[in-house]
Write a protein that holds these residues in place. Structure first.
Motif, PDB file in Angstrom:
ATOM      1  N   ASN A  89      27.074 164.247  47.536  1.00  0.00           N
ATOM      2  CA  ASN A  89      27.632 163.164  48.348  1.00  0.00           C
ATOM      3  C   ASN A  89      27.799 161.888  47.529  1.00  0.00           C
ATOM      4  N   ILE A  90      26.787 161.576  46.703  1.00  0.00           N
ATOM      5  CA  ILE A  90      26.859 160.376  45.854  1.00  0.00           C
ATOM      6  C   ILE A  90      27.990 160.502  44.847  1.00  0.00           C
ATOM      7  N   LEU A  91      28.030 161.620  44.150  1.00  0.00           N
ATOM      8  CA  LEU A  91      28.970 161.776  43.042  1.00  0.00           C
ATOM      9  C   LEU A  91      30.414 161.885  43.514  1.00  0.00           C
ATOM     10  N   SER A  92      30.622 162.328  44.743  1.00  0.00           N
ATOM     11  CA  SER A  92      31.985 162.425  45.265  1.00  0.00           C
ATOM     12  C   SER A  92      32.456 161.124  45.907  1.00  0.00           C
ATOM     13  N   GLY A  93      31.533 160.175  46.053  1.00  0.00           N
ATOM     14  CA  GLY A  93      31.907 158.859  46.593  1.00  0.00           C
ATOM     15  C   GLY A  93      31.538 158.641  48.034  1.00  0.00           C
ATOM     16  N   GLY A  94      30.886 159.615  48.676  1.00  0.00           N
ATOM     17  CA  GLY A  94      30.485 159.461  50.070  1.00  0.00           C
ATOM     18  C   GLY A  94      31.658 159.609  51.020  1.00  0.00           C
ATOM     19  N   ASP A  95      31.477 159.121  52.231  1.00  0.00           N
ATOM     20  CA  ASP A  95      32.515 159.244  53.256  1.00  0.00           C
ATOM     21  C   ASP A  95      33.539 158.132  53.102  1.00  0.00           C
ATOM     22  N   THR A  96      34.325 158.227  52.061  1.00  0.00           N
ATOM     23  CA  THR A  96      35.351 157.218  51.797  1.00  0.00           C
ATOM     24  C   THR A  96      36.675 157.903  51.529  1.00  0.00           C
ATOM     25  N   ASP A  97      37.720 157.133  51.597  1.00  0.00           N
ATOM     26  CA  ASP A  97      39.064 157.668  51.357  1.00  0.00           C
ATOM     27  C   ASP A  97      39.235 157.988  49.878  1.00  0.00           C
ATOM     28  N   ILE A  98      39.783 159.161  49.589  1.00  0.00           N
ATOM     29  CA  ILE A  98      39.963 159.596  48.208  1.00  0.00           C
ATOM     30  C   ILE A  98      40.866 158.659  47.417  1.00  0.00           C
ATOM     31  N   THR A  99      41.716 157.909  48.131  1.00  0.00           N
ATOM     32  CA  THR A  99      42.655 157.019  47.432  1.00  0.00           C
ATOM     33  C   THR A  99      42.015 155.691  47.029  1.00  0.00           C
ATOM     34  N   ASP A 100      40.824 155.402  47.554  1.00  0.00           N
ATOM     35  CA  ASP A 100      40.163 154.133  47.252  1.00  0.00           C
ATOM     36  C   ASP A 100      39.252 154.271  46.037  1.00  0.00           C
ATOM     37  N   ASP A 101      39.290 153.256  45.168  1.00  0.00           N
ATOM     38  CA  ASP A 101      38.323 153.205  44.077  1.00  0.00           C
ATOM     39  C   ASP A 101      36.979 152.729  44.621  1.00  0.00           C
ATOM     40  N   GLN A 102      35.907 153.320  44.102  1.00  0.00           N
ATOM     41  CA  GLN A 102      34.562 152.960  44.553  1.00  0.00           C
ATOM     42  C   GLN A 102      33.901 152.011  43.559  1.00  0.00           C
ATOM     43  N   THR A 103      33.184 151.022  44.069  1.00  0.00           N
ATOM     44  CA  THR A 103      32.525 150.036  43.221  1.00  0.00           C
ATOM     45  C   THR A 103      31.141 150.526  42.817  1.00  0.00           C
ATOM     46  N   SER A 104      30.591 149.870  41.801  1.00  0.00           N
ATOM     47  CA  SER A 104      29.225 150.184  41.382  1.00  0.00           C
ATOM     48  C   SER A 104      28.241 149.972  42.513  1.00  0.00           C
ATOM     49  N   GLU A 105      28.444 148.893  43.279  1.00  0.00           N
ATOM     50  CA  GLU A 105      27.527 148.589  44.384  1.00  0.00           C
ATOM     51  C   GLU A 105      27.535 149.685  45.435  1.00  0.00           C
ATOM     52  N   HIS A 106      28.732 150.261  45.669  1.00  0.00           N
ATOM     53  CA  HIS A 106      28.818 151.346  46.641  1.00  0.00           C
ATOM     54  C   HIS A 106      28.020 152.569  46.172  1.00  0.00           C
ATOM     55  N   ILE A 107      28.147 152.913  44.906  1.00  0.00           N
ATOM     56  CA  ILE A 107      27.408 154.071  44.374  1.00  0.00           C
ATOM     57  C   ILE A 107      25.906 153.797  44.423  1.00  0.00           C
ATOM     58  N   LEU A 108      25.491 152.577  44.101  1.00  0.00           N
ATOM     59  CA  LEU A 108      24.065 152.228  44.152  1.00  0.00           C
ATOM     60  C   LEU A 108      23.534 152.339  45.577  1.00  0.00           C
ATOM     61  N   LYS A 109      24.355 151.954  46.563  1.00  0.00           N
ATOM     62  CA  LYS A 109      23.944 152.061  47.963  1.00  0.00           C
ATOM     63  C   LYS A 109      23.749 153.531  48.352  1.00  0.00           C
ATOM     64  N   LEU A 110      24.660 154.383  47.906  1.00  0.00           N
ATOM     65  CA  LEU A 110      24.521 155.817  48.180  1.00  0.00           C
ATOM     66  C   LEU A 110      23.266 156.376  47.522  1.00  0.00           C
ATOM     67  N   GLU A 111      22.964 155.939  46.317  1.00  0.00           N
ATOM     68  CA  GLU A 111      21.739 156.371  45.628  1.00  0.00           C
ATOM     69  C   GLU A 111      20.500 156.003  46.449  1.00  0.00           C
ATOM     70  N   ARG A 112      20.454 154.753  46.890  1.00  0.00           N
ATOM     71  CA  ARG A 112      19.284 154.274  47.652  1.00  0.00           C
ATOM     72  C   ARG A 112      19.085 155.082  48.929  1.00  0.00           C
ATOM     73  N   GLU A 113      20.178 155.277  49.651  1.00  0.00           N
ATOM     74  CA  GLU A 113      20.084 155.976  50.940  1.00  0.00           C
ATOM     75  C   GLU A 113      19.600 157.416  50.733  1.00  0.00           C
ATOM     76  N   ALA A 114      20.176 158.091  49.756  1.00  0.00           N
ATOM     77  CA  ALA A 114      19.775 159.483  49.498  1.00  0.00           C
ATOM     78  C   ALA A 114      18.321 159.565  49.048  1.00  0.00           C
TER      79      ALA A 114
END
Length: 774
Positions: free
Chosen positions: A723-748
């Motif tokens: 889930n983290i590495l794929s970008g989570g529940d976000t649109d495939i066309t959107d670029d993901q920020t570092s902060e977004h990936i860090l948030k996914l890390e924390r939650e998991a």
């Protein structure tokens, strides 16, 4: 003398092939020869077979498997002519003088004028090896005694002959130092040189004396392990590793080579128990077992040990002696405790230390060479004279005198002092003349231990310190157990950023422990989790992410300089540095899944950055994400810095140092090179493949569970990672920020930490040191 650009090794046994592999690790093409075998296409079978064995061996002789391509196999009948272009020929054939001399006669006619020939012998005197050779051949000949396994054992004992040219000696020792990573020790041409002269005497004495007591093999190994700074395998574990059948062979050679009144000869015995074990195939790890063996009981492997009196095996038991408990942190207390353990430890160690003191200057010019040889050749944390300083030379001497034991002159000369002392902020050693001289450091060597003697830390807390290492560069050092990362280290990183920004040019993250960092303090995390202090744990995760991000965004260059293990959070701090100067023997990896967690201090984010945003890696983001999933999901630990570079834990501009003693100097120089026009890295974004990749990764793990290669809980953890590495529940066309990936890390991380199966994994690894597959 020219550079060493091509090499050859003659003798494809375990040692010879290992030396060839290590030349290949240094990027040097090497020819490996052995005697020809009969049969069509079989002439090179010994050399070819040795290469195949090394490719399957563990621990691996090759730092990268592809290094095997640098070895050309051949045979001594048809391929000696190929050696006419090599710069260094290492002879590692059987220890028979006539065979070696015959080989040298052939090499003398073939080799180019300046090519070096060296022997790996440790039993035949150099003068005998050179009988019948011309002065020209002698001028480029020496003994270079490697230790097994050559990749991992840092000691190289070197013996010069009276005709050996100085430029030849300098070229070989320089190459061995910088390219092979060896600690070169010049030794005198005496039987066993330094390390084996003392090490074999130690093993022989401990074996003979142990048979006179009622101590168990576990008790002997515990006594001659941690309390003395000797690897925990101790005496019998090491004998099993070396091979019991080699012990009489080595002992016989030493006995025949030494004077009859040498303490080794006077105390030499071939125990009946040892003879019986060898005759029955109990030759150590390579046989059915040795002093220890693995037996099967109720379908499980059980470790057993031999009874030294009866020769029978029973389940191995942990050693418990009052002297061990009392003396675990005080060797002097152990040696003087007075129970059977203390008495045995004194009887053996006193003989070994007295023997070592009596051998200067016979085997080496000074005590530094002897201590260095025992540290690098036998992995002792302290050499004999460092041990004497630890227990007190005068106390030791008085105890010898009380037992009417002859005192070596060097032990008399030390008087009430010590063999080493600090003078003018430098370490000095006692010479054979009874005066002190400073230990000379080579150009390009920098030791944090020396800096500590000459200065005080710029800042310090219970877990980490900041040091000024000169030229405007500071060094951050961890000093917890196994350098495990805790909140105090995070505080010191933040404080270091403030101090360096104000007063320094750059920061190096480095320490001189065996391992850079074993990762986050799992014991602390488990303790807090058992108290259900979830908010506190989430704060620790956030603090780690924030601290590492601050380090990455600092307005000055940060260079990580790992050696040994850099796992989990220890790997993550390296991923946030501007550059890495790694020791070749760095074992780097994100291993959190092994305890039911995922990297949550930015490890996932940084690995995505290196793979997804790497234009040189073909295949698009789907392939890149899949590779990161494989590396993190299998808790892959790179088995060398070179492998870490292939897997992008190290980047293309990161560098590798072969010699551990040069690591801090090299890291400092790298940091200084980054200072001019330095700019902190900008925020990154990631184009991630979204749900398609998440489903693909989840299905792959489900397949592994079905065939038994992954456990059901592995699947749970892997889905969080996917889930983290794929970008989570976000649109495939959107670029993901570092902060977004860090948030996914924390939650998991927090969700997994609350799962009882993760807590069970954490508890199991703390108790056993092994992962739990639940």
């Amino acid at each position: 003398m020219q550079e060493i650009k091509r090499a050859a090794v003659i003798g494809a046994g375990v040692m010879g092939s290992g030396i060839a592999a290590h030349f290949a690790n240094a990027g040097i093409p090497v020819i490996l020869l052995d005697i020809p075998q009969s049969g069509f296409g079989k002439k090179n079978a010994l050399a070819e077979g040795a290469i195949e064995k090394m490719l399957k061996a563990d621990p691996a002789p090759f730092m990268l498997k592809k290094n095997a391509d640098l070895i050309t196999p051949g045979n001594t009948e048809g391929d000696l002519e190929k050696l006419k272009d090599v710069d260094w020929i290492v002879e590692a054939v059987v220890e028979k003088l006539e065979i070696k001399q015959d080989l040298y006669a052939k090499l003398e006619k073939i080799k180019k004028k300046d090519a070096v020939v060296s022997s790996n012998t440790s039993t035949i005197p150099l003068a005998k090896l050179l009988e019948g050779r011309t002065k020209e051949f002698q001028s480029t000949f020496m003994i270079t005694h490697f230790f097994n396994p050559p990749r991992y054992m840092r000691l190289l004992e070197v013996v010069k002959g009276p005709e050996t040219r100085e430029d030849v000696y300098q070229a070989i020792t320089h190459f061995a130092d910088f390219n092979l990573g060896k600690g070169v020790v010049e030794t005198h041409d005496t039987p066993g040189f330094i390390a084996n002269r003392i090490g074999v005497y130690w093993l022989q004495t401990a074996l003979v004396e142990s048979l006179k007591t009622d101590l168990s093999v576990e008790e002997v190994d515990a006594l001659f392990g941690k309390p003395m700074g000797i690897p925990k395998m101790g005496v019998f574990g090491l004998l099993d590793l070396v091979g019991l059948d080699l012990i009489p062979l080595i002992g016989g050679i030493m006995k025949a080579s030494l004077p009859k009144d040498d303490p080794y000869c006077l105390g030499y015995e071939e125990p009946e128990l040892l003879k019986k074990m060898i005759s029955e195939g109990y030759t150590g790890r390579k046989g059915k077992g040795g002093f220890y063996r693995l037996a099967e009981s109720n379908g499980k492997k059980v470790k057993e040990s031999i009874n030294l009196k009866t020769g029978e095996y029973s389940a191995s038991k942990k050693a418990f002696l009052a002297s061990l408990n009392t003396g675990k942190n005080d060797l002097k207390k152990l040696l003087s405790f007075g129970d059977k353990g203390g008495d045995f430890a004194w009887k053996v160690l006193s003989k070994v230390l007295t023997y070592a003191a009596s051998l200067v200057p016979e085997i080496a010019d000074d005590i530094v060479a002897i201590d260095t040889a025992m540290r690098l050749g036998y992995n002792w944390k302290m050499g004999p004279f460092e041990i004497l300083d630890k227990i007190g030379p005068s106390w030791f001497r008085e105890k010898l005198q009380s037992e009417r034991i002859s005192i070596p002159s060097l032990l008399e000369k030390v008087g009430e002092g010590t063999f080493y002392k600090i003078q003018d902020n430098k370490v000095h050693y006692l010479t054979t003349k009874g005066i002190y001289q400073p230990i000379a450091r080579k150009a390009g060597e920098l030791f944090l231990s020396d800096i500590k003697l000459a200065s005080k830390p710029v800042a310090k807390n219970s877990s980490a310190s900041l040091w000024d290492i000169g030229d405007g560069v500071a060094c951050l050092e961890f000093h917890t157990k196994m350098n495990a990362l805790d909140p105090e280290i995070m505080k010191m990183i933040q404080k270091s950023i403030e101090i360096v920004q104000k007063d320094y040019k750059a920061l190096v993250v480095y320490n001189e422990a065996s391992h850079f960092s074993a990762g986050a303090n799992i014991g602390l995390a488990l303790f807090v989790a058992n108290l259900a202090l979830w908010n506190l744990l989430e704060d620790i995760v956030k603090e780690g992410q924030s601290t590492y991000q601050s380090l990455k965004k600092a307005p000055f260059p940060v260079v990580g300089a790992p050696s040994g293990m850099a796992l989990g959070g220890g790997c993550e701090i390296l991923l946030h540095c501007d550059a890495i100067q790694a020791h070749a023997e760095s074992y780097i990896g994100l291993v959190e899944v092994g305890v039911g967690l995922i990297p949550a201090w930015g490890g996932c984010k940084e690995m995505l950055s290196r793979w997804v945003n790497n234009s040189k890696r073909p295949g698009g983001s789907m392939v890149a994400v899949g590779k990161v999933f494989e590396l993190i999901g299998t808790a892959h630990v790179n088995k060398s810095a070179f492998e870490a570079k292939e897997n992008l834990y190290l980047r293309s501009n990161d560098e590798i140092t072969m010699n551990r003693d040069r690591l801090l100097f090299d890291a400092k120089q790298k940091a200084l090179k980054l200072v001019p026009n330095y700019k902190a890295p900008e925020d990154e974004s990631f184009s991630l493949p979204g749900s398609v990749a998440r489903v693909a990764m989840s299905m792959a793990v489900k397949g592994f569970v079905k065939i038994g290669k992954a456990s059901p809980y592995d699947e749970v953890v892997a889905k969080k990672l996917a889930n983290i590495l794929s970008g989570g529940d976000t649109d495939i066309t959107d670029d993901q920020t570092s902060e977004h990936i860090l948030k996914l890390e924390r939650e998991a991380f927090m969700e997994l930490l609350k799962n009882p199966k993760t807590l069970a994994r954490m508890e199991h690894i703390l108790e056993t040191g092994k992962p739990l597959r639940n």
